[in-house]
Design a protein around this motif. Sequence first.
Motif, PDB file in Angstrom:
ATOM      1  N   UNK A   1       0.827  -1.205   0.000  1.00  0.00           N
ATOM      2  CA  UNK A   1       0.000   0.000   0.000  1.00  0.00           C
ATOM      3  C   UNK A   1       0.861   1.255   0.000  1.00  0.00           C
ATOM      4  N   UNK A   2       1.948   1.232   0.751  1.00  0.00           N
ATOM      5  CA  UNK A   2       2.849   2.381   0.778  1.00  0.00           C
ATOM      6  C   UNK A   2       3.514   2.608  -0.563  1.00  0.00           C
ATOM      7  N   UNK A   3       3.908   1.520  -1.237  1.00  0.00           N
ATOM      8  CA  UNK A   3       4.576   1.636  -2.541  1.00  0.00           C
ATOM      9  C   UNK A   3       3.625   2.131  -3.626  1.00  0.00           C
ATOM     10  N   UNK A   4       2.365   1.757  -3.530  1.00  0.00           N
ATOM     11  CA  UNK A   4       1.399   2.104  -4.567  1.00  0.00           C
ATOM     12  C   UNK A   4       0.674   3.420  -4.259  1.00  0.00           C
ATOM     13  N   UNK A   5       0.325   3.607  -2.985  1.00  0.00           N
ATOM     14  CA  UNK A   5      -0.496   4.770  -2.603  1.00  0.00           C
ATOM     15  C   UNK A   5       0.262   5.825  -1.809  1.00  0.00           C
ATOM     16  N   UNK A   6       1.433   5.489  -1.302  1.00  0.00           N
ATOM     17  CA  UNK A   6       2.152   6.419  -0.447  1.00  0.00           C
ATOM     18  C   UNK A   6       1.651   6.395   0.984  1.00  0.00           C
ATOM     19  N   UNK A   7       0.743   5.469   1.274  1.00  0.00           N
ATOM     20  CA  UNK A   7       0.157   5.361   2.605  1.00  0.00           C
ATOM     21  C   UNK A   7      -0.075   3.883   2.903  1.00  0.00           C
ATOM     22  N   UNK A   8       0.620   3.346   3.903  1.00  0.00           N
ATOM     23  CA  UNK A   8       0.497   1.944   4.261  1.00  0.00           C
ATOM     24  C   UNK A   8      -0.830   1.549   4.856  1.00  0.00           C
ATOM     25  N   UNK A   9      -1.713   2.533   5.069  1.00  0.00           N
ATOM     26  CA  UNK A   9      -3.035   2.243   5.636  1.00  0.00           C
ATOM     27  C   UNK A   9      -4.151   2.521   4.626  1.00  0.00           C
ATOM     28  N   UNK A  10      -3.818   2.614   3.349  1.00  0.00           N
ATOM     29  CA  UNK A  10      -4.816   2.909   2.316  1.00  0.00           C
ATOM     30  C   UNK A  10      -5.882   1.817   2.275  1.00  0.00           C
ATOM     31  N   UNK A  11      -7.112   2.207   1.935  1.00  0.00           N
ATOM     32  CA  UNK A  11      -8.181   1.206   1.822  1.00  0.00           C
ATOM     33  C   UNK A  11      -8.157   0.576   0.428  1.00  0.00           C
ATOM     34  N   UNK A  12      -8.941  -0.487   0.262  1.00  0.00           N
ATOM     35  CA  UNK A  12      -8.941  -1.242  -0.997  1.00  0.00           C
ATOM     36  C   UNK A  12      -9.342  -0.384  -2.195  1.00  0.00           C
ATOM     37  N   UNK A  13     -10.296   0.515  -1.997  1.00  0.00           N
ATOM     38  CA  UNK A  13     -10.740   1.382  -3.093  1.00  0.00           C
ATOM     39  C   UNK A  13      -9.606   2.305  -3.547  1.00  0.00           C
ATOM     40  N   UNK A  14      -8.868   2.850  -2.585  1.00  0.00           N
ATOM     41  CA  UNK A  14      -7.748   3.730  -2.923  1.00  0.00           C
ATOM     42  C   UNK A  14      -6.654   2.955  -3.654  1.00  0.00           C
ATOM     43  N   UNK A  15      -6.381   1.732  -3.213  1.00  0.00           N
ATOM     44  CA  UNK A  15      -5.383   0.898  -3.883  1.00  0.00           C
ATOM     45  C   UNK A  15      -5.809   0.656  -5.330  1.00  0.00           C
ATOM     46  N   UNK A  16      -7.057   0.284  -5.542  1.00  0.00           N
ATOM     47  CA  UNK A  16      -7.550   0.012  -6.896  1.00  0.00           C
ATOM     48  C   UNK A  16      -7.449   1.248  -7.789  1.00  0.00           C
ATOM     49  N   UNK A  17      -7.784   2.420  -7.252  1.00  0.00           N
ATOM     50  CA  UNK A  17      -7.688   3.659  -8.047  1.00  0.00           C
ATOM     51  C   UNK A  17      -6.243   3.983  -8.410  1.00  0.00           C
ATOM     52  N   UNK A  18      -5.321   3.774  -7.474  1.00  0.00           N
ATOM     53  CA  UNK A  18      -3.910   4.051  -7.755  1.00  0.00           C
ATOM     54  C   UNK A  18      -3.338   3.042  -8.754  1.00  0.00           C
ATOM     55  N   UNK A  19      -3.745   1.789  -8.650  1.00  0.00           N
ATOM     56  CA  UNK A  19      -3.319   0.785  -9.637  1.00  0.00           C
ATOM     57  C   UNK A  19      -3.819   1.204 -11.014  1.00  0.00           C
ATOM     58  N   UNK A  20      -5.066   1.657 -11.085  1.00  0.00           N
ATOM     59  CA  UNK A  20      -5.622   2.147 -12.351  1.00  0.00           C
ATOM     60  C   UNK A  20      -4.762   3.276 -12.911  1.00  0.00           C
ATOM     61  N   UNK A  21      -4.417   4.234 -12.073  1.00  0.00           N
ATOM     62  CA  UNK A  21      -3.631   5.389 -12.521  1.00  0.00           C
ATOM     63  C   UNK A  21      -2.221   4.982 -12.932  1.00  0.00           C
ATOM     64  N   UNK A  22      -1.565   4.161 -12.116  1.00  0.00           N
ATOM     65  CA  UNK A  22      -0.175   3.782 -12.405  1.00  0.00           C
ATOM     66  C   UNK A  22      -0.038   2.933 -13.660  1.00  0.00           C
ATOM     67  N   UNK A  23      -1.076   2.143 -13.957  1.00  0.00           N
ATOM     68  CA  UNK A  23      -1.024   1.269 -15.134  1.00  0.00           C
ATOM     69  C   UNK A  23      -1.773   1.844 -16.336  1.00  0.00           C
ATOM     70  N   UNK A  24      -2.379   3.017 -16.160  1.00  0.00           N
ATOM     71  CA  UNK A  24      -3.098   3.648 -17.265  1.00  0.00           C
ATOM     72  C   UNK A  24      -4.311   2.849 -17.717  1.00  0.00           C
ATOM     73  N   UNK A  25      -5.021   2.243 -16.769  1.00  0.00           N
ATOM     74  CA  UNK A  25      -6.197   1.435 -17.099  1.00  0.00           C
ATOM     75  C   UNK A  25      -7.429   2.320 -17.250  1.00  0.00           C
ATOM     76  N   UNK A  26      -8.400   1.864 -18.008  1.00  0.00           N
ATOM     77  CA  UNK A  26      -9.644   2.612 -18.221  1.00  0.00           C
ATOM     78  C   UNK A  26     -10.497   2.691 -16.961  1.00  0.00           C
ATOM     79  N   UNK A  27     -10.411   1.645 -16.125  1.00  0.00           N
ATOM     80  CA  UNK A  27     -11.203   1.581 -14.889  1.00  0.00           C
ATOM     81  C   UNK A  27     -10.371   0.883 -13.820  1.00  0.00           C
ATOM     82  N   UNK A  28     -10.743   1.063 -12.563  1.00  0.00           N
ATOM     83  CA  UNK A  28     -10.021   0.331 -11.516  1.00  0.00           C
ATOM     84  C   UNK A  28     -10.172  -1.175 -11.739  1.00  0.00           C
ATOM     85  N   UNK A  29      -9.100  -1.936 -11.533  1.00  0.00           N
ATOM     86  CA  UNK A  29      -9.205  -3.385 -11.725  1.00  0.00           C
ATOM     87  C   UNK A  29     -10.159  -3.992 -10.700  1.00  0.00           C
ATOM     88  N   UNK A  30     -10.895  -4.986 -11.143  1.00  0.00           N
ATOM     89  CA  UNK A  30     -11.833  -5.682 -10.265  1.00  0.00           C
ATOM     90  C   UNK A  30     -11.728  -7.170 -10.551  1.00  0.00           C
TER      91      UNK A  30
END
Length: 180
Positions: free
Chosen positions: A122-151
């Motif tokens: 979570x810290x590597x992806x979101x900058x916060x080791x306490x990020x929630x699942x929704x925040x992780x999914x949004x950051x994964x979407x942004x970092x990988x340039x996806x059209x939508x958060x992965x599900x």
Amino acid sequence: MAGRRPTPGAESQPMIVLGIDPGLANTGYGVVQSAAGRLVALDGGVIETAAGLPVAQRLADIHAAIDELLSEHEPQAMALEELYFGQNVKTAFAVGQARGVVMLAAGRRGVSCESYTPQKVKGAVCGNGRADKEQVARMVQALLGLQAPPAPDHAADALAVAICHANCAPLSAALAGVAG
């Protein structure tokens, strides 16, 4: 001074990472390629096993699916989320068994395998080791340039683990070279 500079491209060797969010019922997987400072999602999803099957069969199914992913994508590394030992011991044992068969598949193919805590991912992806699942999914979407958060969540978590390794591995290798 010329001897102190890295050779061109040495800091960003291409790498394919298979990220795993292990579980007996649902094992998330995500395949990420890192090249020239860019991350690209190659694959992602969930390996599901039926609750009515014997545990041994479920583990065999997970192993076979991971082995197929290793064969298809030929990753240089596998990254797993470490076991989070909550209050449910039964779940912890099941996740540990799933981690074991995933690591066995990597070991049989000679693929290096690293583990990361959920907080590190979570810290590597979101900058916060306490990020929630929704925040992780949004950051994964942004970092990988996806059209939508992965599900579903397990796939998003596995992609996050792969991103964590892709970003941490070059520094770890450089530090190992300095120490060794």
